[in-house]
Design a protein around this motif. Sequence first.
Motif, PDB file in Angstrom:
ATOM      1  N   GLY A 121       0.786  -1.230   0.000  1.00 18.69           N
ATOM      2  CA  GLY A 121       0.000   0.000   0.000  1.00 18.69           C
ATOM      3  C   GLY A 121       0.812   1.271   0.000  1.00 18.69           C
ATOM      4  O   GLY A 121       0.248   2.365   0.162  1.00 18.69           O
ATOM      5  N   THR A 122       2.125   1.172  -0.210  1.00 19.19           N
ATOM      6  CA  THR A 122       2.973   2.362  -0.312  1.00 19.19           C
ATOM      7  C   THR A 122       3.259   2.673  -1.783  1.00 19.19           C
ATOM      8  O   THR A 122       3.002   1.852  -2.669  1.00 19.19           O
ATOM      9  CB  THR A 122       4.292   2.181   0.446  1.00 19.19           C
ATOM     10  OG1 THR A 122       5.022   1.079  -0.119  1.00 19.19           O
ATOM     11  CG2 THR A 122       4.027   1.909   1.931  1.00 19.19           C
ATOM     12  N   VAL A 123       3.813   3.863  -2.030  1.00 18.67           N
ATOM     13  CA  VAL A 123       4.014   4.336  -3.391  1.00 18.67           C
ATOM     14  C   VAL A 123       5.472   4.727  -3.611  1.00 18.67           C
ATOM     15  O   VAL A 123       6.085   5.371  -2.755  1.00 18.67           O
ATOM     16  CB  VAL A 123       3.114   5.554  -3.681  1.00 18.67           C
ATOM     17  CG1 VAL A 123       3.353   6.103  -5.089  1.00 18.67           C
ATOM     18  CG2 VAL A 123       1.640   5.182  -3.496  1.00 18.67           C
ATOM     19  N   SER A 124       6.016   4.357  -4.770  1.00 23.75           N
ATOM     20  CA  SER A 124       7.335   4.802  -5.195  1.00 23.75           C
ATOM     21  C   SER A 124       7.183   5.649  -6.451  1.00 23.75           C
ATOM     22  O   SER A 124       6.266   5.432  -7.240  1.00 23.75           O
ATOM     23  CB  SER A 124       8.248   3.607  -5.495  1.00 23.75           C
ATOM     24  OG  SER A 124       8.576   2.905  -4.313  1.00 23.75           O
ATOM     25  N   ALA A 125       8.076   6.631  -6.627  1.00 27.34           N
ATOM     26  CA  ALA A 125       8.017   7.510  -7.788  1.00 27.34           C
ATOM     27  C   ALA A 125       9.421   7.758  -8.315  1.00 27.34           C
ATOM     28  O   ALA A 125      10.391   7.729  -7.566  1.00 27.34           O
ATOM     29  CB  ALA A 125       7.352   8.837  -7.408  1.00 27.34           C
ATOM     30  N   TRP A 126       9.525   7.999  -9.629  1.00 22.64           N
ATOM     31  CA  TRP A 126      10.806   8.349 -10.226  1.00 22.64           C
ATOM     32  C   TRP A 126      10.562   9.200 -11.471  1.00 22.64           C
ATOM     33  O   TRP A 126       9.454   9.277 -11.985  1.00 22.64           O
ATOM     34  CB  TRP A 126      11.621   7.098 -10.562  1.00 22.64           C
ATOM     35  CG  TRP A 126      11.065   6.209 -11.629  1.00 22.64           C
ATOM     36  CD1 TRP A 126      11.409   6.185 -12.946  1.00 22.64           C
ATOM     37  CD2 TRP A 126      10.083   5.180 -11.467  1.00 22.64           C
ATOM     38  NE1 TRP A 126      10.693   5.233 -13.618  1.00 22.64           N
ATOM     39  CE2 TRP A 126       9.879   4.582 -12.735  1.00 22.64           C
ATOM     40  CE3 TRP A 126       9.346   4.706 -10.375  1.00 22.64           C
ATOM     41  CZ2 TRP A 126       8.967   3.552 -12.938  1.00 22.64           C
ATOM     42  CZ3 TRP A 126       8.440   3.675 -10.575  1.00 22.64           C
ATOM     43  CH2 TRP A 126       8.263   3.107 -11.843  1.00 22.64           C
TER      44      TRP A 126
END
Length: 347
Positions: A44-49
């Motif tokens: 339920g967590t988010v990663s971004a790049w």
Amino acid sequence: MPVAHAAGAVVAWGTGQTNTPSGLNNVVAISTSTDHSLALKADGTVSAWGNDFDGQADVPSGLSGVTAVAAGAYFSLALKSDGTVVAWGDNQLGQCHVPPSLANVKAISAGRAHALALKNDGTVVAWGSNTYDQGDVPAALNAVAILAEWDYSLALTSTGTVVAWGANDAGQTNVPAGLSGVVAIAGNIDYCLALTSSGTVVGWGNYPAIPTDLTGAIGIAAGEDHALALTSGGTVIAWGGDESGQIDVPTGLGNVSEIGAGWNYSVALMGNSAAAPLKLASPSWNQGAFSVSLQTQSGKSYSLEYENSPASTNWTALQSVSGTGGPVTLTDSSATGAQRFYRVRQQ
């Protein structure tokens, strides 16, 4: 021979935003935009790049309980398990000003400077820029899927038709007459794609010519001037502009479960094993039961599971089906008044 990639890994090619975060794994959904990408993980967590000049890749600290993500041009959205929406990044036109009363949301989409939310009752809420009437949701619209694009919007109805509104400088809201049987929609600045239940792809606006032999598609994605299709066998077909290598699909890439296309790059999410859900799913209510419809790959099996919290580690299996290469529907006839969260596991 397919190249082995870990289940829940992300593979990117092209140029600009292909450097996925080190150690990124256990991903269950992806979203791409002009020059940044988002990944939703099983916890339920988010990663971004990618580019972060407006803070669009600065995931809010402590953000958790997310069930869906949407990357806009210069901002980002996350849908939480309680049906609320979180936004971050550029807010010059109010695209991060989520309506304070917005609740019961089951899907989100982000365009250049406007956003859409699909509620459990099929209604659509818009906010942010409305320069081209992209936020003027048609009256009485009842949708099952939504797409906020550069300066226009699309909605897919339960009857398999597409509704479009907003900017039309390239014909992107001129939905082809008679188009029906649509199961998924995609688009970019000046064109749209629709995936039909027969596995064919239809385009309108200034779209890259679709390969004449393309069949058996179960997913689509639209970049600036290139497009992708996911086949029922888990492979990726790409076409259109290739100035940055964005249609040069890595040799042997297989077992793909989801695709995304940015301006000059492409992204694939590797099929998930029995250790992780394919995706958290938004059900429909019909005749006393919840149902989840999805596109499937031949030779795979799919199981519908539920829990009272998306963070649970003890999901209950309800129904399993074999993939057909086309759409299937999984049903929960045991639901009561208690809140349930659903996910689909691919095996």
